[in-house]
Design a protein around this motif. Sequence first.
Motif, PDB file in Angstrom:
ATOM      1  N   ALA A   1      19.455  23.400  91.085  1.00  0.00           N
ATOM      2  CA  ALA A   1      19.247  23.422  92.542  1.00  0.00           C
ATOM      3  C   ALA A   1      20.192  24.402  93.240  1.00  0.00           C
ATOM      4  CB  ALA A   1      19.413  22.026  93.117  1.00  0.00           C
ATOM      5  N   ASN A   2      21.472  24.407  92.825  1.00  0.00           N
ATOM      6  CA  ASN A   2      22.431  25.275  93.513  1.00  0.00           C
ATOM      7  C   ASN A   2      23.105  26.256  92.562  1.00  0.00           C
ATOM      8  OD1 ASN A   2      22.183  24.142  96.239  1.00  0.00           O
ATOM      9  ND2 ASN A   2      23.014  22.287  95.325  1.00  0.00           N
TER      10      ASN A   2
ATOM     11  N   GLU B   1      19.861  16.158 100.401  1.00  0.00           N
ATOM     12  CA  GLU B   1      21.006  17.087 100.411  1.00  0.00           C
ATOM     13  C   GLU B   1      20.866  18.184 101.464  1.00  0.00           C
ATOM     14  OE1 GLU B   1      21.621  18.550  96.406  1.00  0.00           O
ATOM     15  OE2 GLU B   1      20.424  20.332  96.784  1.00  0.00           O
TER      16      GLU B   1
ATOM     17  N   GLU C   1      19.832  12.190  90.368  1.00  0.00           N
ATOM     18  CA  GLU C   1      19.368  13.220  91.323  1.00  0.00           C
ATOM     19  C   GLU C   1      18.918  12.693  92.688  1.00  0.00           C
ATOM     20  OE1 GLU C   1      19.346  16.695  90.870  1.00  0.00           O
ATOM     21  OE2 GLU C   1      20.572  16.229  89.123  1.00  0.00           O
TER      22      GLU C   1
ATOM     23  N   ASN D   1      25.880  16.243  83.622  1.00  0.00           N
ATOM     24  CA  ASN D   1      25.752  16.449  85.064  1.00  0.00           C
ATOM     25  C   ASN D   1      27.096  16.179  85.764  1.00  0.00           C
ATOM     26  OD1 ASN D   1      25.162  14.659  87.764  1.00  0.00           O
ATOM     27  ND2 ASN D   1      23.868  16.459  87.652  1.00  0.00           N
ATOM     28  N   ASP D   2      27.417  16.982  86.784  1.00  0.00           N
ATOM     29  CA  ASP D   2      28.721  16.854  87.454  1.00  0.00           C
ATOM     30  C   ASP D   2      28.941  15.487  88.124  1.00  0.00           C
ATOM     31  OD1 ASP D   2      26.844  17.370  89.445  1.00  0.00           O
ATOM     32  OD2 ASP D   2      27.868  19.121  90.272  1.00  0.00           O
TER      33      ASP D   2
ATOM     34  N   PRO E   1      26.041  21.427  87.588  1.00  0.00           N
ATOM     35  CA  PRO E   1      25.324  20.811  88.708  1.00  0.00           C
ATOM     36  C   PRO E   1      23.819  20.785  88.437  1.00  0.00           C
ATOM     37  CG  PRO E   1      25.951  23.056  89.268  1.00  0.00           C
ATOM     38  CD  PRO E   1      26.428  22.816  87.861  1.00  0.00           C
ATOM     39  N   SER E   2      23.457  20.241  87.290  1.00  0.00           N
ATOM     40  CA  SER E   2      22.031  20.168  86.947  1.00  0.00           C
ATOM     41  C   SER E   2      21.744  18.968  86.055  1.00  0.00           C
ATOM     42  CB  SER E   2      21.574  21.451  86.254  1.00  0.00           C
ATOM     43  OG  SER E   2      22.522  21.903  85.355  1.00  0.00           O
TER      44      SER E   2
ATOM     45  N   HIS F   1      17.908  14.839  95.918  1.00  0.00           N
ATOM     46  CA  HIS F   1      16.601  15.462  96.148  1.00  0.00           C
ATOM     47  C   HIS F   1      15.549  14.485  96.658  1.00  0.00           C
ATOM     48  CE1 HIS F   1      18.253  19.090  94.590  1.00  0.00           C
ATOM     49  NE2 HIS F   1      18.697  18.434  93.543  1.00  0.00           N
TER      50      HIS F   1
ATOM     51  N   GLY G   1      25.241  14.909  94.826  1.00  0.00           N
ATOM     52  CA  GLY G   1      25.087  14.447  93.452  1.00  0.00           C
ATOM     53  C   GLY G   1      25.128  12.934  93.431  1.00  0.00           C
TER      54      GLY G   1
HETATM   55  C1  BGC Z   1      21.938  18.940  91.787  1.00  0.00           C
HETATM   56  C2  BGC Z   1      22.610  17.847  91.009  1.00  0.00           C
HETATM   57  C3  BGC Z   1      24.108  17.885  91.239  1.00  0.00           C
HETATM   58  C4  BGC Z   1      24.424  17.897  92.718  1.00  0.00           C
HETATM   59  C5  BGC Z   1      25.905  18.043  92.986  1.00  0.00           C
HETATM   60  C6  BGC Z   1      22.324  18.844  93.231  1.00  0.00           C
HETATM   61  O1  BGC Z   1      21.720  19.853  93.951  1.00  0.00           O
HETATM   62  O2  BGC Z   1      20.533  18.841  91.671  1.00  0.00           O
HETATM   63  O3  BGC Z   1      22.332  17.964  89.636  1.00  0.00           O
HETATM   64  O4  BGC Z   1      24.702  16.775  90.630  1.00  0.00           O
HETATM   65  O5  BGC Z   1      23.735  18.942  93.370  1.00  0.00           O
HETATM   66  O6  BGC Z   1      26.410  19.237  92.477  1.00  0.00           O
END
Ligand code: BGC
Length: 250
Positions: free
Chosen positions: A79-80, A165, A153, A107-108, A67-68, A156, A139
């Motif tokens: 972020a998470n 988000e 992203e 990235n997911d 998730p980045s 954000h 995401g």
């Molecule tokens: C992250 C993303 C990610 C998304 C879903 C966001 O907070 O910055 O990279 O794809 O969450 O997991």
Amino acid sequence: MTETGFGIDVGGSGIKGARVDLTTGEFIGERIKIATPQPATPEAVAEVVAQILAEAEWDGPVGITLPSVVRGQIALSAANIDKSWIGTDVHELFARHLGEREIAVLNDADAAGIAEATFGDPAAREGAVILLTLGTGIGSAFLVDGTLFPNTELGHLVVDGVEAEHRASAAVKENEDLSWKKWSKQLNKVLQEYEKLFSPSLFIMGGGISRKHDKWMPLLELDTEVVPAQLRNRAGIVGAAMAVSKHLNP
Ligand code: BGC
């Protein structure tokens, strides 16, 4: 002949992996899930990934989602997940834990996007499509005629002073105990902003909450068509397996 791959989806609460039939996008056999270690440091996560591969008896190529932001196989945001991911050479990390094999990390939401474009609704591979995953965060995957522009992203983007988000993820609905009506209003605001900036031809909504799309999708008031994702929680794993087989290393 069936081409088989293996994908692993690293999430905030669980790390999930499965063999994937790359011609159909279906899982072959069981999905393995292990709780995400806390803190979810790179070393701890890589150990769990190794454990999943050992359990599955898979020694072939593996695709892994995070998730980045992942650029040049370096994680650039967190972020998470644990902040120690930032700046981690994810290829080096996983190669050290998983041995000699081909590895792709992405990235997911991008993984979900390429999976949907290949195995989901045919509309996902036509025109300018934005796929969003609503979970702990939001995401995003940008697709142009099925081709991915990675690391967008959109979760954000600040909408009316608040990050998207923090306004409209599935976690916000749960944590603040919002009604479908209230939550969909917040989501509508976010999607309107995306609409204004990118004029997509279609929004595809993924993440666990898309299973209940009949509760909230009809409440949205947008100019752009919105459809639920087809692969549901399979998308991350399938996209990861595709990424390594297609040598997509963002
Ligand atoms: C992250 C993303 C990610 C998304 C879903 C966001 O907070 O910055 O990279 O794809 O969450 O997991």
